[in-house]
Design a protein around this motif. Sequence first.
Motif, PDB file in Angstrom:
ATOM      1  N   PHE A  48       1.604   5.259   0.081  1.00  0.00           N
ATOM      2  CA  PHE A  48       0.979   6.221   0.466  1.00  0.00           C
ATOM      3  C   PHE A  48       1.566   7.658  -0.530  1.00  0.00           C
ATOM      4  O   PHE A  48       2.309   8.633   0.336  1.00  0.00           O
ATOM      5  N   TYR A  60       7.712   8.391  -1.799  1.00  0.00           N
ATOM      6  CA  TYR A  60       6.599   8.003  -0.600  1.00  0.00           C
ATOM      7  C   TYR A  60       6.831   7.103   0.552  1.00  0.00           C
ATOM      8  O   TYR A  60       7.344   6.065   0.154  1.00  0.00           O
ATOM      9  N   LEU A 105      -1.551  12.464   4.482  1.00  0.00           N
ATOM     10  CA  LEU A 105      -2.242  11.144   4.948  1.00  0.00           C
ATOM     11  C   LEU A 105      -1.395   9.716   5.103  1.00  0.00           C
ATOM     12  O   LEU A 105      -1.929   8.047   5.517  1.00  0.00           O
ATOM     13  N   THR A 106      -0.100   9.338   5.620  1.00  0.00           N
ATOM     14  CA  THR A 106       0.512   8.517   5.923  1.00  0.00           C
ATOM     15  C   THR A 106       0.387   8.060   7.882  1.00  0.00           C
ATOM     16  O   THR A 106       0.357   9.017   8.136  1.00  0.00           O
ATOM     17  N   THR A 155       0.713  -1.130  -0.226  1.00  0.00           N
ATOM     18  CA  THR A 155      -0.001   0.141   0.092  1.00  0.00           C
ATOM     19  C   THR A 155       1.131   1.213  -0.317  1.00  0.00           C
ATOM     20  O   THR A 155       1.672   1.445   0.670  1.00  0.00           O
TER      21      THR A 155
END
Length: 168
Positions: free
Chosen positions: A79, A116, A84-85, A77
Amino acid sequence: MATVYPSDHAALAAEPFALQEYYASCHANGSLALLFLPISRHSQNILHSPTHAASISIWSDRPAASRPRVSLIGNVTVFPDLSLTPDLARIQACYLDHHPDARWWLPGPREPHVAYWARFDPHSVYFVGGFGDKHYIGYVPLDMYQAAGRQGTGVAGRVLFDQQDHIP
C-alpha cells in the motif's frame, strides 16, 4: 521470510533469499501485516516478482525439531499510498503492539527510509507438528487456517499448534 532474487539480478538470479522479517498477525483471516521498506532485499525481490511471492515461517517460542511450525506461502500486497491503506489506525496499533521498536520506521513523512504498509496473504499452509511419527506433517486447508484466526487467540498459525491432532 523467504523470497527469490529476480531473473535479471546480476549475480543471484532466481536464487532463494531468506532472513528473519518482522510481521504481525493483525488480520482475522490469518493474513499478516508487514512494514515494507523498499530498501530491503525482501522488498526488492517481492516488487520484482510478477506475483509478489513470498513465504513466511512461524514457529513456537522455542524452535526445536519436536515443536510445531508452519510455513505460509502466499503473496504480498503493498500500500504505497498511506491514505489508501485499509484499517490504517488499527494495523499501525496492532503492529506496534508486536514490535514497539518499529515506531521509528512507520510509514509516513520520516527520514531516512521510505516505508509502506503491506499485507501478506497466504494461499498455502504447510504444517510440521513435530516428529512425524507422533504429529501431523503436511498441508493444512486454507479455510481451516483462516478460521483459526477468528477464534481470537493471536497468531492464526499458532492456533494450529493447539489443534495439530485435529488436522485432517
